[in-house]
Each structure stands twice: as C-alpha cells, then as structure tokens.
Design an enzyme around this catalytic site. Structure first.
Site, PDB file in Angstrom:
ATOM      1  N   CYS A 145       0.845  -1.214   0.000  1.00  0.00           N
ATOM      2  CA  CYS A 145       0.000   0.000   0.000  1.00  0.00           C
ATOM      3  C   CYS A 145       0.871   1.252   0.000  1.00  0.00           C
ATOM      4  CB  CYS A 145      -0.951   0.022   1.203  1.00  0.00           C
ATOM      5  SG  CYS A 145      -1.921  -1.440   1.456  1.00  0.00           S
ATOM      6  N   ASP A 192      -8.973  -3.245  -6.282  1.00  0.00           N
ATOM      7  CA  ASP A 192      -8.226  -2.133  -5.682  1.00  0.00           C
ATOM      8  C   ASP A 192      -8.372  -0.862  -6.521  1.00  0.00           C
ATOM      9  OD1 ASP A 192      -6.440  -0.444  -4.474  1.00  0.00           O
ATOM     10  OD2 ASP A 192      -4.644  -1.591  -5.002  1.00  0.00           O
ATOM     11  N   HIS A 224      -7.960  -3.715  -2.009  1.00  0.00           N
ATOM     12  CA  HIS A 224      -6.785  -2.975  -1.535  1.00  0.00           C
ATOM     13  C   HIS A 224      -6.343  -3.578  -0.192  1.00  0.00           C
ATOM     14  CE1 HIS A 224      -4.009   0.317  -1.415  1.00  0.00           C
ATOM     15  NE2 HIS A 224      -4.415   0.670  -0.211  1.00  0.00           N
TER      16      HIS A 224
END
Ligand code: NAG
Ligand code: NAG
Ligand code: NAG
Ligand code: NAG
Ligand code: NAG
Length: 256
Positions: A145, A192, A224
């Site tokens: 991330c 995502d 995500h």
C-alpha cells in the site's frame, strides 16, 4: 537453502516442495525491536542464516509496525531465509486499526504529518544502516500500500534497493515507475481502486518500454490491502495473500 521451483507459485505446491514455508496468519511475532538512531526497527532473523549477503527491507502500509499482520509477514519472509528489517516510518504515529471499515482518523491530517521527504529520509537512513552496520550487500524490498510508492523510489539508480516487490501500491506516480532501475514484481488486486486497471496498464506499458525485468500479477476478488490484511474466510482473498507472498519469495530467490 530452501528454494521454490518455478512451478510452485501456489501456496499448496510451494508448501509441499518447501516444508515449513507458510504465511503466518496468527500467533506471536518472533522478531525484536531495536532503536536505530531514534527509529524503531523490527528485526526478524532468518534462522540458520547469519549471512547478510542479502536481506529484505519491509516498507509498511499506514498501519505500520504495530499491526500484527505486518510483523507476522516479516517473520514469514524470514522463514524463507532472508533477514528482514522493518522500520517504523511514522515515529510512533502509525494509523490504528480500529474497525474493519478502516482507520478512524482524519487521513488528510495524518498524511500531512508524514510527508514524502520525511519518509524518504527514514528509508535512506535504514538503507545506510543495513549496508554499513549490518553489512548487507544486496537489498531486496517489499512495499505494501503506502510502502508500494517508496520501493520504486529507492529502486532507482544508486538509491540503494536492488530488487523490489510491491503489492497494491497507493499514490504511485508514473515518474516513480519510470525511474525503476532493478527487477520489480507487482501484485495487484482486481478490486483495488488505488491501483486500478488504468494504473496497472500504465505501469506495464512503462516497464515494457524500459525493457525492465518485471512481472505484474492480478488477483481476482482481491481488495486494496490484500497482501497484508484479508478476510481469511474469503477463499479468493486468502489465496491472494498467500500467493502474493510466494510471488515475492520466488522473485527474491531468483533476482536478489
Ligand atoms: C533511541 O535512540 C535515540 C538516540 O539515537 C534516543 O534519543 C532515543 O531516546 C532512543 N529512544 C528509545 C525509545 O530508546
Ligand atoms: C554468504 O553468502 C555469499 C553469497 O552466497 C557467499 O559467497 C559467502 O561465502 C557466504 N558467507 C558465509 C559466512 O556463509
Ligand atoms: C480532515 O482535515 C482536513 C484538514 O484539517 C479538513 O479540511 C477535512 O475537512 C477533514 N476531514 C474530515 C472528514 O474531518
Ligand atoms: C482509475 O482511476 C483513475 C484516477 O482516479 C481514473 O481516472 C480512471 O478512470 C480509473 N480507471 C478505471 C478503469 O476505473
Ligand atoms: C532487454 O533486456 C534483455 C535482458 O537484459 C536483453 O537481453 C535484451 O537485449 C533487451 N532488449 C532490448 C530490445 O533492449
């Protein structure tokens, strides 16, 4: 050294050809914290591998080192025989996980407290620590991330990372992909929105045009964050987390 065969990317095959190598989903972290010039750094050691010819820098998501899954994932990488170094990028101010819906704080304010220049400074110091104090010769890095932006930044020429793996990167810019100078492996999630079909296509086009050594794998049903935090009752999500772990290990075993 336990190596994975090329055909063993799936967790089941990898587990059978490489006994004991699994992703920990629960349990107690086995690493230790050290204070590296004021930065708290989680170290997870590869048992039976005091050799620091290579090691892995773990660049976290916004939940940082307090998140159990980050420590367990670092430990899992260490079980694949790499010493793992995971710095606290946020000086004790990682985003707390308070609900399954996400963080319960104002992320705009939080991001302003942790600007790119400051994260760059911390990562630069940790790379210097790995090379100068730990004697690491080649550095692989994983970025999840938030961290997925910084691995490409330091995988550019002369910045210190030699081989990279990123999963569901956020705020990743074209110029950062353009700057990549070493082998890069990407794990992307179908669901995502931070790294959607447009962003993925663009990344692949840039890497292809540069003749980079890369792979970009897409996991169906993966939201995500899937490389770190998943709903273990959701088979697609659990698969995505485990397979992306083996994707990273296979990549480092080959290119680092
Ligand atoms: C970490 O080390 C720095 C100096 O390098 C020191 O100022 C700081 O108090 C230490 N922090 C902890 C929690 O020990
Ligand atoms: C560490 O690994 C490197 C590369 O595989 C090897 O050349 C070196 O001899 C190893 N050192 C030790 C102390 O095992
Ligand atoms: C978050 O903080 C920013 C800047 O302080 C402010 O403009 C924004 O309205 C806040 N957002 C929420 C959801 O409170
Ligand atoms: C991906 O996100 C960008 C930026 O938000 C947007 O412009 C683009 O249309 C999105 N692509 C897809 C396929 O949803
Ligand atoms: C792409 O890179 C590979 C590996 O370094 C090299 O063998 C090949 O010649 C390159 N292709 C082009 C078109 O530059």
């Amino acid at each position: 050294m336990c190596t994975l065969g090329l055909a063993s990317v799936s967790s089941i095959l990898a587990a059978s050809s490489c006994p004991g190598l699994t992703v920990s989903h629960d349990g107690e972290p086995v690493g230790e914290f050290k204070n590296v010039s004021g930065i708290q750094v989680y170290h997870s050691y590869a048992k039976g591998n005091p050799n620091n010819s290579n090691a892995i820098l773990y660049v976290t998501d916004i939940y940082g080192v307090p998140l159990l899954q980050n420590k367990l994932l670092a430990d899992s990488i260490a079980r694949a025989n790499y010493n793992v170094i995971m710095p606290d990028l946020f000086n004790g101010d990682a985003v707390p996980v308070t609900s399954s819906e996400g963080p319960a704080l104002n992320l705009t304010d939080w991001r302003a407290r942790h600007p790119t220049a400051e994260i760059d400074r911390i990562i630069g110091e940790i790379i210097a620590y790995m090379r100068n104090s730990l004697g690491v010769k080649r550095i692989g890095a994983v970025g999840y991330c938030f961290g997925g932006k910084y691995v490409p930044r330091f995988l550019s020429e002369g910045k210190g990372i030699d081989v990279g793996f990123i999963a569901h990167p956020s705020s990743l810019e074209a110029a950062e992909i353009q700057g990549i100078a070493g082998p890069i492996s990407i794990a992307a999630g179908e669901l995502d929105s931070a790294f959607n079909a447009t962003g993925r296509r663009k990344a692949e086009d840039i890497l292809t045009s540069k003749n980079s050594t890369y792979e970009a794998n897409l996991y169906s049903g993966a939201p995500h964050g899937f490389g770190v935090r998943v709903d273990l009752n959701n088979k697609r999500q659990k698969y995505a987390k485990e397979a992306s772990f083996f994707q990273a290990i296979t990549w480092f075993n080959t290119w680092l």
